[in-house]
Design a protein around this motif. Structure first.
Motif, PDB file in Angstrom:
ATOM      1  N   ALA A 365      -8.862 -33.603 -33.178  1.00  0.00           N
ATOM      2  CA  ALA A 365      -8.115 -33.415 -34.423  1.00  0.00           C
ATOM      3  C   ALA A 365      -7.269 -32.151 -34.351  1.00  0.00           C
ATOM      4  N   ALA A 366      -7.828 -31.081 -33.762  1.00  0.00           N
ATOM      5  CA  ALA A 366      -7.084 -29.825 -33.640  1.00  0.00           C
ATOM      6  C   ALA A 366      -5.861 -29.995 -32.747  1.00  0.00           C
ATOM      7  N   ILE A 367      -6.034 -30.678 -31.612  1.00  0.00           N
ATOM      8  CA  ILE A 367      -4.895 -30.868 -30.703  1.00  0.00           C
ATOM      9  C   ILE A 367      -3.837 -31.759 -31.354  1.00  0.00           C
ATOM     10  N   SER A 368      -4.282 -32.711 -32.153  1.00  0.00           N
ATOM     11  CA  SER A 368      -3.332 -33.618 -32.818  1.00  0.00           C
ATOM     12  C   SER A 368      -2.395 -32.868 -33.745  1.00  0.00           C
ATOM     13  N   ARG A 369      -2.859 -31.748 -34.269  1.00  0.00           N
ATOM     14  CA  ARG A 369      -2.022 -30.978 -35.196  1.00  0.00           C
ATOM     15  C   ARG A 369      -0.916 -30.212 -34.485  1.00  0.00           C
ATOM     16  N   GLY A 370      -1.016 -30.046 -33.164  1.00  0.00           N
ATOM     17  CA  GLY A 370       0.032 -29.334 -32.435  1.00  0.00           C
ATOM     18  C   GLY A 370      -0.502 -28.745 -31.146  1.00  0.00           C
ATOM     19  N   ASP A 371       0.407 -28.440 -30.228  1.00  0.00           N
ATOM     20  CA  ASP A 371       0.018 -27.836 -28.946  1.00  0.00           C
ATOM     21  C   ASP A 371      -0.764 -26.545 -29.180  1.00  0.00           C
TER      22      ASP A 371
END
Length: 725
Positions: A365-371
């Protein structure tokens, strides 16, 4: 050694370029013929910088002892690989081009002269600086002669019960030929006289490497007062037990360094693992290339060793005892926090912190929010990269994991995660580089363990080492496959991640996922992918891509447009890259270089490189990340990855750089370079003559800013702000 080697957790960058290919770009008439610094002497200059940290009275004394050990370990490997390789090429008649156009015999002579001077300085640093400083803090290294009768009796019991049973004295006589001396072992050369016949005999005794090198004199003493005696000193004073009825005439300590490089003709072998295992056995019996002796050794004993080991006078290093100060690594375990660097606990990257204080983190989920740009060891490897792979292994929506493994630790949770994933039915591919120097046997063991668990293990491409640091996770989300990627500058090694400075990118970018899918297909199968979107990959086109970007900055400067180049690497040796940087400087491009180890480029030469600055930073962490930044007409192109600027990295390894695109990441890299190159930051500056000068104090004598300490403070502050929000 590659800068990634975890030997004693201490490798500070002996990145040896074992490439002897002809020079690239050496005939450029627009540049002076003598435009490169000798790479071997440049490496020795790097190890001198390590030694200067040991000599620094402002550092905690146990850390200074650790730097003495690091220096010794680095130099051992320099001899085992680089000096051994040069000597082997000369003896076998193979061509040995050097990057300074000098005869290899002259290069070896210069290496010998510099190495002798450095080893003597190293010994003096221990005896005159670090040993007294340790004693002031209640940690003494003492000799047998200084001990009391009670202390000797106590140590005699220890010797009889713990040491004597494992000792193996070997006689040398017509019935017993001179024994094989294993590389890097500490040995006693002993001359005895038969009390009945009066005949003198010679014996060799190996100091057991599995026993503590420094023995506590009195185990009842508190940690504030510790006294140690070297194991060889203790053994030497009990030789009568080993040679009863004989008169001990002389005993001296010596140590041999052997050629331990490994060479495999991959094109001529059907089974790479079996060929490598055979070569590893042969490594143990490589020819000697250095003989270290204690300064009190008599000429008779020395003559015997020189003759039997077949070494030259220049390969003999006469030093004050104790030999092999790598044994000082033992002192790093002394529980005296006041004598170590202040403890630093890595923080969790802000983007990976759970939204609620006690909730479970969700890496996907954290990576999905941005690099997410990670900076180890300031930010935790365990709560980022390791958590990413462990969550992937446990997640039922993850279908496949693909990963490269160059070096990893003995109890690696990364390997366990891959095994768990395979055993749960996921498709798992591990590309294990079994030719990682000095980690070959460990990597063979891991490869077999992974295969038994059902992991698809491959060994890369014939003739190439796979050095890139890549992980790809394929996850099914609402009927669609999504790619989660990690590209780093350092190994998937939780142990070294605590002392190696590295960068890594976690991203769900679809293009990066496609690039990695194609690259893994190439590494595991027969696909040939020549173009990638956000990756630069060696050996296909990384060199060309970097040269193009350097030339673009050169053209911009010639047109009167803003231009700039900033590079951070462990080693800068490749002549074509160096020549391109020279031409950029001649065009007016400002070039900032941040180099940990070897640098063959000459900065500050009028008419050639006056626009180039080279700095080096050494400290509690090993600077290991590689960064390439280009102004690009105000639209910066910034890459991070695994490649140094050496022939082997650009031509004979699979390397990968990834382009950073997030504005905050570009700003972070910009800030790193600004701080590293700032005159107020403690660093070493390289001159055009190849001398590195330490700048650690200002004109008033005040200490300059320690960049690594500053980053610890800043990143910790960033986390505290995030928690408050």
């Amino acid at each position: 050694m590659d800068g990634d080697n975890i030997q004693a957790d201490s490798d500070f960058g002996s990145d040896f370029d074992d490439d002897f290919d002809p020079l690239v770009g050496a005939n450029d008439p627009a540049l002076p013929s003598e435009r490169y610094l000798d790479r071997e002497l440049s490496w020795l200059a790097f190890n001198q910088r390590v030694l200067e940290l040991a000599e620094d009275p402002d550092l905690p004394v146990l850390e200074r002892a650790n730097f003495l050990a690091i220096f010794a370990s680095n130099l051992d490997e320099f001899f085992m690989v680089r000096v051994a390789g040069l000597k082997r090429r000369i003896l076998t008649g193979l061509a040995v081009p050097t990057n300074v156009g000098r005869a290899p015999q002259d290069v070896l002579s210069d290496i010998s002269q510099a190495a002798h001077a450095l080893q003597n300085r190293h010994a003096l640093a221990f005896h005159d600086l670090v040993r007294p400083a340790l004693a002031e803090q209640g940690i003494e290294v003492v000799n047998w002669d200084t001990l009391s009768i009670a202390e000797r009796e106590s140590l005699r019991d220890y010797f009889s019960n713990q040491i004597f049973p494992v000792l193996m004295p070997l006689a040398v006589d017509p019935a017993h030929p001179f024994p094989y001396i294993s590389g890097l072992s500490i040995n006693l050369a002993i001359r005895v006289r038969n009390s009945k016949t009066g005949k003198q005999e010679f014996a060799r005794l190996k100091v057991p490497p599995m026993l503590p090198r420094f023995v506590r004199v009195d185990r009842a003493e508190p940690v504030e007062h510790l006294r140690f005696i070297t194991l060889e000193d203790l053994i030497a004073n009990h030789l009568g037990d080993l040679f009863p009825g004989m008169e001990i005439l002389e005993h001296h300590v010596f140590r041999v360094t052997r050629n331990e490089d490994v060479e495999i003709e991959e094109d001529e072998t059907e089974n790479l693992i079996k060929a490598l295992e055979k070569e590893l056995l042969r490594r143990r019996f490589g020819p000697p290339i250095r003989l270290e002796i204690t300064e009190d050794m008599d000429e008779v004993t020395l003559g015997l060793l020189v003759r039997e080991l077949d070494v030259t006078d220049k390969e003999v290093y006469r030093l004050p005892a104790p030999l092999d100060l790598g044994g000082l690594f033992d002192f790093s375990r002394i529980d005296r926090p006041d004598l170590h660097f202040a403890k630093h606990v890595p923080t969790t990257a802000v983007q990976l912190m759970p939204p609620e204080p006690n909730s479970e983190p969700d890496v996907f989920a954290a990576i999905s929010r941005g690099d997410i740009l990670l900076h180890h060891p300031y930010e935790s490897f365990a709560t980022s990269v390791q958590a990413f792979l462990e969550q992937a292994a446990a997640d039922p929506h993850v279908l496949a994991i693909k990963q490269t493994l160059y070096r990893t630790s003995g109890d690696s949770p990364i390997v366990e995660a891959l095994i768990d994933a395979a055993e749960s039915g996921k498709q798992v591919l591990a590309l294990v580089e079994i030719k990682a120097r000095f980690d070959e046997q460990a990597n063979i063991s891991w490869a077999r363990k992974l295969e038994k668990a059902g992991v698809h293990v491959v060994y890369g491409l014939v003739g190439l080492k796979t050095h890139c640091k890549l992980a790809l996770v394929v996850r099914q989300e609402q009927g669609v496959l999504r790619h989660y990627s990690h590209i780093g500058t350092g190994n998937y090694n939780p142990k070294t991640s605590r002392i190696y400075e590295d960068l890594g990118l976690l991203t769900a970018d679809a293009q990066v996922g496609k690039d990695l899918t194609r690259l893994f297909n190439e590494l595991s199968g027969y696909a040939i992918e020549k173009k990638f979107k956000r990756l630069l990959v060696a050996p296909l086109h990384l060199r060309k891509a970097l040269l193009k970007r350097i030339n673009d900055e050169t053209a911009a400067a010639l047109d009167g447009r803003p231009a700039g180049i900033r590079i951070k690497v462990n080693s800068m040796v490749d002549e074509a890259i160096i020549d391109a940087l020279y031409r950029a400087s001649q065009a007016g491009v400002k070039v900032d270089m941040w180099v940990r180890g070897i640098c063959s480029l000459k900065p500050g030469v009028e008419g050639m490189s006056e626009n180039i600055r080279v700095r080096s930073i050494l400290g509690r962490y090993l600077e290991h990340s590689r960064i390439f930044s280009f102004h690009n007409n105000g639209d910066p192109q910034v890459f991070i990855g695994s490649a140094d600027m050496m022939h082997r990295n650009l031509d004979r390894r699979v390397e990968a750089l990834v382009r950073l695109v997030a504005p905050e990441h570009l700003a972070e890299i910009d800030s790193l370079f600004a701080r590293a190159m700032d005159d107020r930051t403690s660093s070493w500056w390289l001159s055009e003559t190849g001398e590195w000068t330490r700048h650690d104090r200002d004109d008033s004598g005040q200490l300059l800013d320690d960049m690594q300490n500053r980053l610890m403070q800043q990143i910790g502050h960033r986390k505290r702000l995030a928690i408050r929000r």
